[in-house]
Design a protein around this motif. Structure first.
Motif, PDB file in Angstrom:
ATOM      1  N   SER A  11      12.603  -7.711  -0.423  1.00 21.43           N
ATOM      2  CA  SER A  11      11.382  -8.215  -1.042  1.00 21.43           C
ATOM      3  C   SER A  11      11.293  -7.606  -2.435  1.00 21.43           C
ATOM      4  O   SER A  11      11.442  -6.392  -2.597  1.00 21.43           O
ATOM      5  CB  SER A  11      10.157  -7.810  -0.223  1.00 21.43           C
ATOM      6  N   TYR A  12      11.081  -8.452  -3.445  1.00 17.72           N
ATOM      7  CA  TYR A  12      11.152  -8.009  -4.836  1.00 17.72           C
ATOM      8  C   TYR A  12       9.826  -8.153  -5.566  1.00 17.72           C
ATOM      9  O   TYR A  12       9.009  -9.030  -5.259  1.00 17.72           O
ATOM     10  CB  TYR A  12      12.176  -8.846  -5.615  1.00 17.72           C
ATOM     11  N   ARG A  13       9.683  -7.291  -6.561  1.00 17.45           N
ATOM     12  CA  ARG A  13       8.766  -7.536  -7.664  1.00 17.45           C
ATOM     13  C   ARG A  13       9.590  -7.549  -8.937  1.00 17.45           C
ATOM     14  O   ARG A  13      10.592  -6.819  -9.054  1.00 17.45           O
ATOM     15  CB  ARG A  13       7.677  -6.467  -7.757  1.00 17.45           C
TER      16      ARG A  13
ATOM     17  N   GLU B  43      10.864 -13.457  -6.402  1.00 17.84           N
ATOM     18  CA  GLU B  43       9.789 -12.813  -5.657  1.00 17.84           C
ATOM     19  C   GLU B  43       9.478 -13.545  -4.359  1.00 17.84           C
ATOM     20  O   GLU B  43       8.997 -12.922  -3.401  1.00 17.84           O
ATOM     21  CB  GLU B  43       8.548 -12.709  -6.538  1.00 17.84           C
TER      22      GLU B  43
ATOM     23  N   THR C  77      11.624 -15.748 -12.036  1.00 19.22           N
ATOM     24  CA  THR C  77      10.808 -14.668 -11.484  1.00 19.22           C
ATOM     25  C   THR C  77      10.185 -15.082 -10.154  1.00 19.22           C
ATOM     26  O   THR C  77      10.220 -14.340  -9.164  1.00 19.22           O
ATOM     27  CB  THR C  77       9.701 -14.281 -12.483  1.00 19.22           C
TER      28      THR C  77
ATOM     29  N   THR D 187      14.179  -5.682 -11.850  1.00 18.68           N
ATOM     30  CA  THR D 187      13.893  -5.966 -10.442  1.00 18.68           C
ATOM     31  C   THR D 187      13.579  -4.681  -9.692  1.00 18.68           C
ATOM     32  O   THR D 187      14.206  -3.641  -9.901  1.00 18.68           O
ATOM     33  CB  THR D 187      15.082  -6.675  -9.761  1.00 18.68           C
TER      34      THR D 187
END
Length: 340
Positions: free
Chosen positions: A275-277, A229, A225, A291
């Motif tokens: 750009s991820y969360r 991120e 994770t 994702t």
């Protein structure tokens, strides 16, 4: 109320009695259909058709077997009818939109219609004592590797293996459920076992000798994770096994080995501007990561996909990616708010 009383009331047309009769079995029947069909949507359709058939034919249920066995017989044959009718999603490879992919190392064995199964639905299963012929544990028999391997079998072999080795029905019971002979059941099971065992061994998904350590698994998921991120490619690659496998139904592509995986993650997942969360969840008994990718215009994070991860020897052994359309089944939103 006694089962016999409910059956009598339901046979007389009492919908509430019928619902009470079948409700305790509905979740396990859905899992059963999912194993045979490989698609949660198809499994839901098969289950509904099976329950309608059971309602219409309840008067013919002579209680020569248990109600559960009778419902499994109807659901199994409904699945086989669907397979014979070829009522499936497209079987051809589907290109991923707007992506320039690195050269894959091969063709994935995951069929285009494969869906992930949310673990939260498994929580609703009522404990049933396994039959005397059970060969696979429940959690093992819902894994993506096992469900994928099942899809390689002809429909009748698929049904026989699930009924015998997963549910533990005896050969005579399976023969009665499929209107077949004991000899044909034994023959189908022998061929099915050989195919399943060979496929799982070839894919590196042999039956585990131990369960993953929960603490180590959670730590690995936390590291993955964080790497996603932070868009930290070296950290992500450091979590992979040397022979890691990446696949992404319905695109029938496979990236096998750490070098191929690194190229894929660099070109696709962690390409510049992303750009991820990430929201952890679980699917098919495995850790999974939902994702969300940042929208450059609004700052919100929009659903991007689901990564189902298998772990071996405290490393990521495989990653199966699915599109954003599966997330609502996991109770997950389509968007997440951006940073304040």
């Amino acid at each position: 109320m006694e089962t016999s009383d409910l059956i009598a009331r339901a046979s007389a047309g009492d919908h509430h009695a019928f619902r009470e009769l079948v409700e305790v079995h509905s979740h396990e029947l859905q899992v059963h259909c999912y194993r045979i069909l490989g698609s949660l949507q198809d499994a839901e359709d098969a289950l509904q058709e099976a329950l309608v058939s059971a309602w219409r034919n309840l008067g013919t249920f002579g209680q020569r077997s248990s109600l559960r066995t009778w419902l499994y017989q109807i659901a199994t044959n409904r699945c086989l009818s669907m397979l014979r009718a070829d009522r499936r999603r497209p079987r051809s490879a589907t290109p991923l939109p707007d992506l320039t992919l690195p050269e894959p190392t091969g063709v994935s064995d995951a069929p285009p219609w494969l869906d992930p199964y949310p673990d939260v639905l498994l929580d609703h299963l009522v404990d049933q004592a396994p039959g005397p012929e059970t060969r696979y544990e429940t959690t093992e028999a819902i894994s993506l590797a096992f469900v994928t391997a099942l899809q390689l079998l002809p429909p009748r072999q698929r049904a026989v293996l699930v009924l015998r080795d997963v549910l533990g029905y005896r050969a005579g019971e399976v023969a009665a459920m499929l209107d077949a002979t004991r000899e044909s059941v034994h023959s189908a099971l022998k061929r099915a076992r050989a195919t399943i065992d060979s496929h799982l061994a070839d894919s590196g998904s042999e039956r585990p000798v131990r369960r993953p350590d929960t603490t180590a698994e959670r730590h690995l998921v936390s590291q993955l994770t964080d790497a996603l991120e932070r868009a930290d490619l070296p950290a992500l690659v450091g979590l992979l096994s040397e022979d890691v496998r990446l696949s992404m139904p319905p695109a029938m592509l496979e990236y096998r080995g750490i070098d191929a995986a690194q190229q894929f993650f660099a070109a696709v997942t962690l390409r510049p501007g992303r750009s991820y969360r990430v929201v952890p969840t679980r699917a098919n008994g495995h850790p999974a990561l939902a994702t969300y990718v940042a929208d450059p215009h609004t700052g919100a994070f929009r659903a991007y996909g689901l990564l189902v991860v298998t772990v071996a020897d405290d490393r990521i052994a495989s990653v199966t990616g699915f599109g954003a359309s599966v997330l609502p089944r996991f109770g997950l939103p389509r968007t997440l708010p951006g940073a304040d």
